[in-house]
Design a protein around this motif. Structure first.
Motif, short mmCIF file in Angstrom:
data_model
loop_
_atom_site.label_atom_id
_atom_site.label_comp_id
_atom_site.label_asym_id
_atom_site.label_seq_id
_atom_site.Cartn_x
_atom_site.Cartn_y
_atom_site.Cartn_z
N MET A 60 -4.67 -13.46 17.94
CA MET A 60 -3.32 -13.80 17.46
C MET A 60 -2.75 -12.66 16.62
N THR A 61 -3.57 -12.11 15.75
CA THR A 61 -3.11 -11.01 14.90
C THR A 61 -2.82 -9.77 15.72
N PRO A 78 10.42 -16.18 17.61
CA PRO A 78 9.73 -14.94 17.26
C PRO A 78 8.41 -14.83 18.01
N TYR A 79 8.11 -13.62 18.46
CA TYR A 79 6.92 -13.45 19.30
C TYR A 79 5.63 -13.85 18.59
N PRO A 80 5.42 -13.54 17.30
CA PRO A 80 4.17 -14.01 16.65
C PRO A 80 4.02 -15.52 16.70
N VAL A 85 1.26 -20.30 18.81
CA VAL A 85 1.18 -21.62 19.42
C VAL A 85 0.33 -21.58 20.67
N GLY A 86 0.43 -20.50 21.44
CA GLY A 86 -0.41 -20.37 22.63
C GLY A 86 -1.88 -20.27 22.31
N MET A 87 -2.22 -19.68 21.17
CA MET A 87 -3.62 -19.55 20.79
C MET A 87 -4.25 -20.90 20.44
N VAL A 149 -1.91 -21.24 10.83
CA VAL A 149 -1.49 -19.85 10.59
C VAL A 149 -0.06 -19.64 11.07
N THR A 150 0.28 -20.22 12.22
CA THR A 150 1.64 -20.09 12.73
C THR A 150 2.64 -20.75 11.80
N LEU A 151 2.28 -21.87 11.21
CA LEU A 151 3.14 -22.50 10.20
C LEU A 151 3.31 -21.59 8.99
#
Length: 276
Positions: A60-61, A78-80, A85-87, A149-151
């Motif tokens: 993800m990073t 945003p791409y990150p 979410v995909g991870m 982490v995405t949150l």
């Protein structure tokens, strides 16, 4: 000299359906399997947790920070956050499929744990369901790490976000059963590595985890239509971004149907391997 009278095997020990009138023994089996798993998990949880949590976060990073300099946003997000979410899906997939393949192969082939369990009044379908349910819960918990982490990096929380753990639980159950079925097909454990590299990894690439599939050739989208990882990714992503729609009912139906099919194949494969 007396001759011992052989004790007849019960329906469960023979792998046959339960006799009419006998109450289902799924809950006692699940309770016993979960207790055993919890006792074992206390010993090896650091190693399992490290691999299941750190590896997705590293990907993800790397993808999020690396490609975000080239790609500002994907589908309005945003791409990150898109990758994060995909991870969630890849965390659930590999945590459940790996356990379903490698752990069930070891317990069936080398440790003979399943043989010992079936010496009790337990049927194969009860054993398979209990094992897969534990793997599903464990993998869905691991799948929340990329989501948290995405949150933290800006994903706006919403009520639909609560559906993500439920989708992860169903998907983890299905992927665990798929792994158990695959473990019954291979002659040696080393063959499972070919399944990971030759089947699971390509399917992840055709699931829209790291990039949308809209601009790819039509045959890739055709593969995605029958790829359960794609349907899991779409449902999780739409729930995370609060964009659930009518199409997600189809994604959910595909995941449910895949879980039923995987359960049937896993029970059939295990019964063929365990019952003479």
């Amino acid at each position: 000299m007396t001759t011992a009278t052989p004790t007849p095997r019960t329906e469960a020990q023979a792998g046959l359906p339960a006799a009419p009138g006998r109450p289902p023994a799924l809950w006692p089996t699940m309770r016993a399997v979960w207790l055993r798993e919890l006792l074992l998990f206390r010993r090896y949880w650091p190693a399992i947790t490290f691999g299941s949590l750190i590896e997705p976060l590293v990907y993800m990073t790397g993808f999020g920070l690396g490609f975000s300099r080239l790609i500002d946003s994907v589908q309005g997000h945003p791409y990150p956050q898109f990758v994060g979410v995909g991870m969630v899906v890849t965390s659930v997939l590999f945590a459940s499929a790996f356990a379903g393949m490698f752990e069930s192969f070891n317990r069936r082939k080398y440790q003979k744990i399943y043989d010992a369990v079936l010496c009790q009044p337990v049927d194969v379908w009860e054993l398979v369901t209990a094992e897969a349910s534990w793997i599903a819960v464990k993998s869905s918990v691991y799948g929340t790490a990329p989501l948290l982490v995405t949150l933290a990096i800006g994903l706006p929380p919403g009520p639909e976000l609560l559906l993500v753990p439920l989708v992860a639980l169903v998907s983890g159950f299905a992927f665990a059963l798929l792994g158990m079925w695959v473990s019954c097909l291979v002659p040696a454990i080393d063959w499972l590595r070919l399944v990971v590299s030759g089947v699971l990894t390509p399917l992840v690439m055709a699931a829209g985890v790291f990039f949308p599939l809209d601009g790819l050739p039509g045959w890739v989208q055709g593969v995605a239509a029958v790829n359960p990882i794609y349907h899991c990714t779409q449902t999780v992503r739409h729930a995370a971004f609060g964009t659930l729609g009518a199409a997600d009912a189809l994604h959910g139906a595909v995941l449910a149907g895949f879980a039923v099919l995987a359960w049937y194949l896993a029970v059939r494969g295990m019964r063929r391997r365990l019952i003479d």
